[in-house]
Each structure stands twice: as C-alpha cells, then as structure tokens.
Scaffold this active site. Structure first.
Site, PDB file in Angstrom:
ATOM      1  N   ARG A  77       0.826  -1.207   0.000  1.00  0.00           N
ATOM      2  CA  ARG A  77       0.000   0.000   0.000  1.00  0.00           C
ATOM      3  C   ARG A  77       0.860   1.256   0.000  1.00  0.00           C
ATOM      4  O   ARG A  77       2.062   1.229   0.281  1.00  0.00           O
ATOM      5  CB  ARG A  77      -0.912   0.026   1.233  1.00  0.00           C
ATOM      6  CG  ARG A  77      -0.144   0.101   2.537  1.00  0.00           C
ATOM      7  CD  ARG A  77      -1.017   0.488   3.717  1.00  0.00           C
ATOM      8  NE  ARG A  77      -0.298   0.364   4.981  1.00  0.00           N
ATOM      9  CZ  ARG A  77       0.565   1.233   5.455  1.00  0.00           C
ATOM     10  NH1 ARG A  77       0.850   2.314   4.757  1.00  0.00           N
ATOM     11  NH2 ARG A  77       1.171   1.041   6.611  1.00  0.00           N
ATOM     12  N   CYS A 175       2.196   7.200  10.460  1.00  0.00           N
ATOM     13  CA  CYS A 175       2.169   7.753   9.106  1.00  0.00           C
ATOM     14  C   CYS A 175       3.358   8.677   8.844  1.00  0.00           C
ATOM     15  O   CYS A 175       3.337   9.466   7.901  1.00  0.00           O
ATOM     16  CB  CYS A 175       0.853   8.479   8.819  1.00  0.00           C
ATOM     17  SG  CYS A 175      -0.594   7.434   9.025  1.00  0.00           S
TER      18      CYS A 175
END
Length: 227
Positions: A77, A175
C-alpha cells in the site's frame, strides 16, 4: 440506480490472512466475477509499513515488539507506518475506479468523506489537514488511510480508531507525521462505543458515498463467489 456491492464483516482476523483474501478478491474484481466489495475487519496487533515507508519510524526495537506480540509486515500500500489492533475498525474497499469515474486522489477524498460522515453520526466533527491524507479530530488523527491500485482496482484502505489501545501508537511515528497526535472515538466522546455501531455507520455512508446498494455477505458466501 445504485449499483450492487458486497459488504463482508470478517470479524477478528490475522493480518496476513486478510491480505491474502484481499488479493483473491482483487483478482476476482479485475476479472468481473464479483462487484465492488467492502471488507470490514479487526486485527490482532500488527505494525505495517507501506511500500516506501521508513523503518526508522518504528521506534521500538524488535525484541520489545516481540514481547508485546506485535507483528511487523511491509506491504504494497501507499503511506508510511501504521498500527492495527483490537478496537480498530479496518476497512478494505475493493473498488473498480473506472465504474465510479474516480481517480486515485478522488477516491481517497471520498473515503475521507465517508469516515467524516460516520463520525458525524456519533456527534464528532472531523476534518482534514491540508496536504495530508487522513481524518482528524482537532490536531489528533482518528483514521489513517493508505491504498494500492492495480489494474484500476483498489485495495488496502482505512483504519478508524474506535477503542484502540493508543499506547501502542507510541511505538511508531504514525504515518511518519511528527506534529500531531492520535486519538480514538472513545477518547473523543469520553464514553464506551461499540465497534459494531461504528461499522454500521461506516457501511451506511460508504454505500451512500459510492452510490451502492451494499448486500451483506458472510465470509463463507464471499469465499463461494471466489471459487
């Protein structure tokens, strides 16, 4: 007229088992054997790195993660490093972008809209941060998003913190973002929240946002359609 899609609640599933299922559903979607599918799942504790994720954003040494029972996997991803665990609603939308007339950025923003609308049902006003994909409550991220697109079909997706153990996010730089915290729906509301209640809200707004009639399938029924 709404197009047909499937929604499958997998329950609590080990990460790599869910990834294998995604790959098989993606292949079936690319071949036109199934419509769009939304998989909803809860994972055992796991840290995942996107294909360009920086391992330095995993702050805990391997032996500490092993003691805590937290697996680590690099996957295909987009995005950097994130955590999945119990109390988190993970959604894997396997969607043909061309059938919705969407590009990659449009799709990501549509997912953000879905999650913000679901949070609104719970009395929370969520928003975006300019230039950063995700959903935020103030300066704290409540949902992380990262997808992969192959031959026009999406997979991976979003992770929405319902009652997640937020201490586990201290093991990573979520993140890769250092100027914001992480929160959960329960922390924001100051009360217990049922995972199933949030799943229903997300399912409803996903169907509305993507113009679908979502038919509930059991995992066994989905597997039957992939055979």
């Amino acid at each position: 007229m709404s197009r047909l899609g499937y929604c499958v609640n997998l329950g609590r599933v080990e990460y790599l088992a869910a990834l294998d299922l995604q790959h098989r559903v993606v292949a079936a979607r690319q071949a036109g054997r199934v419509p769009d599918v939304l998989l909803l799942v809860e994972h055992d504790p796991v840290i995942t790195l996107g294909r360009r994720g920086d391992p330095a954003n995993i702050l805990a040494p391997a032996e500490v993660l092993a003691q805590l029972g937290i697996a680590v996997h690099r996957v295909e991803r987009g995005g950097d490093v994130t955590y999945h665990g119990p109390g988190q609603l993970v959604g894997y939308p396997i969607v043909s972008l061309s059938e919705h007339g969407l590009g990659a950025a449009d799709f990501m923003h549509r997912l953000e809209d879905v999650l913000m609308a679901a949070l609104g049902d719970l009395g929370l006003e969520a928003g975006r941060r300019p230039g950063i994909i995700g959903v935020w409550l103030g300066q704290d991220k409540v949902a992380a998003l990262g997808v992969r697109i192959e031959r026009g079909v999406t997979y991976h997706g979003f992770a929405l913190n319902v009652s997640t153990n937020l201490e586990h996010f201290r093991l990573i730089v979520p993140c890769g973002i250092r100027d914001g915290g992480v929160t959960s729906i329960e922390r924001a509301l100051g009360r217990p929240v049922e995972w199933a209640e949030v799943a229903r809200a997300v399912r409803r707004h996903f169907a509305q946002g993507f113009g679908m009639e979502l038919r509930e399938l059991t995992p066994a029924e989905l597997e039957g359609g992939l055979a």
